[in-house]
Scaffold this motif. Structure first.
Motif, PDB file in Angstrom:
ATOM      1  N   ALA A 276       0.832  -1.211   0.000  1.00  0.00           N
ATOM      2  CA  ALA A 276       0.000   0.000   0.000  1.00  0.00           C
ATOM      3  C   ALA A 276       0.864   1.257   0.000  1.00  0.00           C
ATOM      4  CB  ALA A 276      -0.931  -0.002   1.210  1.00  0.00           C
ATOM      5  N   ILE A 277       1.986   1.202   0.728  1.00  0.00           N
ATOM      6  CA  ILE A 277       2.895   2.353   0.747  1.00  0.00           C
ATOM      7  C   ILE A 277       3.495   2.561  -0.642  1.00  0.00           C
ATOM      8  CG2 ILE A 277       5.066   3.222   1.704  1.00  0.00           C
ATOM      9  CD1 ILE A 277       4.376   1.800   4.322  1.00  0.00           C
ATOM     10  N   TYR A 278       3.874   1.473  -1.295  1.00  0.00           N
ATOM     11  CA  TYR A 278       4.445   1.566  -2.642  1.00  0.00           C
ATOM     12  C   TYR A 278       3.442   2.176  -3.625  1.00  0.00           C
ATOM     13  CZ  TYR A 278       6.569   0.117  -7.062  1.00  0.00           C
ATOM     14  OH  TYR A 278       7.103   0.101  -8.327  1.00  0.00           O
ATOM     15  N   GLU A 279       2.189   1.772  -3.529  1.00  0.00           N
ATOM     16  CA  GLU A 279       1.151   2.331  -4.405  1.00  0.00           C
ATOM     17  C   GLU A 279       0.962   3.821  -4.157  1.00  0.00           C
ATOM     18  OE1 GLU A 279      -2.230  -0.124  -3.622  1.00  0.00           O
ATOM     19  OE2 GLU A 279      -1.483  -1.806  -4.840  1.00  0.00           O
ATOM     20  N   ALA A 280       1.073   4.244  -2.889  1.00  0.00           N
ATOM     21  CA  ALA A 280       0.970   5.674  -2.569  1.00  0.00           C
ATOM     22  C   ALA A 280       2.156   6.432  -3.152  1.00  0.00           C
ATOM     23  CB  ALA A 280       0.899   5.863  -1.054  1.00  0.00           C
ATOM     24  N   ILE A 281       3.332   5.826  -3.098  1.00  0.00           N
ATOM     25  CA  ILE A 281       4.522   6.446  -3.682  1.00  0.00           C
ATOM     26  C   ILE A 281       4.346   6.630  -5.177  1.00  0.00           C
ATOM     27  CG2 ILE A 281       6.979   6.064  -4.194  1.00  0.00           C
ATOM     28  CD1 ILE A 281       7.136   4.638  -1.425  1.00  0.00           C
ATOM     29  N   LEU A 282       3.843   5.603  -5.867  1.00  0.00           N
ATOM     30  CA  LEU A 282       3.609   5.691  -7.316  1.00  0.00           C
ATOM     31  C   LEU A 282       2.636   6.814  -7.657  1.00  0.00           C
ATOM     32  CD1 LEU A 282       3.335   1.921  -8.383  1.00  0.00           C
ATOM     33  CD2 LEU A 282       5.307   3.456  -8.584  1.00  0.00           C
ATOM     34  N   LYS A 283       1.657   7.028  -6.795  1.00  0.00           N
ATOM     35  CA  LYS A 283       0.645   8.058  -7.048  1.00  0.00           C
ATOM     36  C   LYS A 283       1.201   9.462  -6.859  1.00  0.00           C
ATOM     37  CE  LYS A 283      -3.830   9.770  -5.365  1.00  0.00           C
ATOM     38  NZ  LYS A 283      -4.943   9.548  -4.404  1.00  0.00           N
ATOM     39  N   HIS A 284       2.077   9.646  -5.877  1.00  0.00           N
ATOM     40  CA  HIS A 284       2.497  10.996  -5.500  1.00  0.00           C
ATOM     41  C   HIS A 284       3.904  11.383  -5.966  1.00  0.00           C
ATOM     42  CE1 HIS A 284      -0.865  12.139  -2.821  1.00  0.00           C
ATOM     43  NE2 HIS A 284      -0.967  10.839  -2.595  1.00  0.00           N
ATOM     44  N   CYS A 285       4.730  10.411  -6.305  1.00  0.00           N
ATOM     45  CA  CYS A 285       6.116  10.711  -6.659  1.00  0.00           C
ATOM     46  C   CYS A 285       6.275  10.892  -8.173  1.00  0.00           C
ATOM     47  CB  CYS A 285       7.034   9.593  -6.173  1.00  0.00           C
ATOM     48  SG  CYS A 285       8.792   9.908  -6.474  1.00  0.00           S
ATOM     49  N   THR A 286       7.015  11.927  -8.571  1.00  0.00           N
ATOM     50  CA  THR A 286       7.274  12.181  -9.995  1.00  0.00           C
ATOM     51  C   THR A 286       8.766  12.124 -10.318  1.00  0.00           C
ATOM     52  OG1 THR A 286       7.361  14.581  -9.600  1.00  0.00           O
ATOM     53  CG2 THR A 286       5.226  13.633 -10.223  1.00  0.00           C
ATOM     54  N   TYR A 287       9.596  11.871  -9.312  1.00  0.00           N
ATOM     55  CA  TYR A 287      11.046  11.884  -9.504  1.00  0.00           C
ATOM     56  C   TYR A 287      11.502  10.465  -9.847  1.00  0.00           C
ATOM     57  CZ  TYR A 287      15.990  12.915  -8.500  1.00  0.00           C
ATOM     58  OH  TYR A 287      17.354  13.082  -8.585  1.00  0.00           O
TER      59      TYR A 287
END
Length: 301
Positions: A276-287
């Motif tokens: 779930a944390i990884y999915e949140a990272i994919l949603k919010h991270c652009t770097y």
């Protein structure tokens, strides 16, 4: 004035204008010597990135670094960390003897006064916290009293120093964040040092409620504030808040990026919560480099 001299002066003015425009005002010049070093580089930790300064055979170094923001940064030498306050266009010269570090650690050059103050404060703080087991075994009221006395002593020394008044204002705010960080550390370690004691008083950390934990400028400026914010977010994560909900509620882009960075380096493919944390990272991270690191840690092919 003759036309020749008018033309000559015009050329000088044009050239000076070009030099001024082309000058990079975000550059810090940093040089010096680290005597008796056991490493080949020292590092400046600049929020979410670091800059290495290579040492020659005699411990000398000289280089520049681009600063995105002025503020409190970390100087790392042989795994020991020291607080510095860096401003674009500073020109600092550091001289250190690691065999006599208590008496041979000083800055010269532009920006030296504030950084010599900070190094002196670091040594005083280290001495104060040297026996932290004894300090953290105190009861809540005695702990608060002891760190309050030390806090007031450091402020008095700041007021007597010859650093810039603008920096004094920033440092007073920084010292307040340092003070709250110590209270936070006591809170987090209370059950460890007091296994037989009752629960910590519910109002022990009221100071944390009085500060804005979504302040972009303070996050970029103050290392202690960064620690408070990220520790608070991690605590909420462990309490059951989802990473996505926490990221959705953060207004500051700097804080969001700092939290994303900390989340990435805690990913573990064997931990069921990491998905779930990884999915949140994919949603919010652009770097992309961070996304690549997150993917690597999740062992995704």
């Amino acid at each position: 004035m003759t036309s020749y001299w008018k033309c000559f002066l015009l050329i000088l003015l044009v050239n000076y204008s070009c030099i001024t425009k082309n000058k990079d005002q975000n550059i810090l010049y940093f040089s010096g010597r680290i005597a008796n070093a056991e490493t080949d580089s020292i590092y400046l930790l600049l929020n979410n990135r670091e800059k290495a300064f290579a040492l020659d055979f005699d411990g000398n170094f000289s280089d520049t670094v681009r600063l995105v923001d002025e503020g409190y940064k970390i100087l790392s030498i042989d795994r020991d960390e020291y607080t510095v306050y860096l401003v674009p266009e500073d020109s600092l010269v550091l001289n250190v003897d690691l065999n006599k570090i208590d008496t041979n650690f000083s800055f010269t050059g532009k920006g030296n006064k504030r950084n010599n103050y900070l190094i002196k404060k670091d040594f005083e703080t280290d001495n104060f916290l040297a026996d932290n087991t004894e300090l953290f075994q105190l009861n809540p009221q005695d702990f608060r009293t002891k760190i309050t006395v030390f806090h007031k002593k450091i402020i008095q020394e700041l007021e007597k120093s010859d650093v810039n008044p603008i920096f004094i204002g920033k440092e007073r705010k920084n010292l307040n964040y340092d003070y709250i960080n110590l209270l936070y550390s006591y809170k987090d370690s209370y059950s460890y040092f007091h296994p037989e004691s009752t629960q910590l008083p519910i109002n022990f950390l009221t100071e944390l409620d009085k500060i804005d934990l979504d302040n972009d400028e303070d996050f970029r400026t103050f290392q202690s504030y960064r620690s408070l914010v990220l520790n608070n977010l991690q605590e909420k994560l462990y309490e059951g808040f989802s990473a996505e909900a926490l990221l959705d509620n953060i207004k500051s882009s700097s804080i969001k990026n700092g939290f994303l960075n900390s989340l990435i380096y805690e990913l573990d493919a064997k931990d069921p919560n990491s998905k779930a944390i990884y999915e949140a990272i994919l949603k919010h991270c652009t770097y992309q480099p961070w996304l690549d690191e997150a993917k690597k840690r999740m062992q995704l092919k």
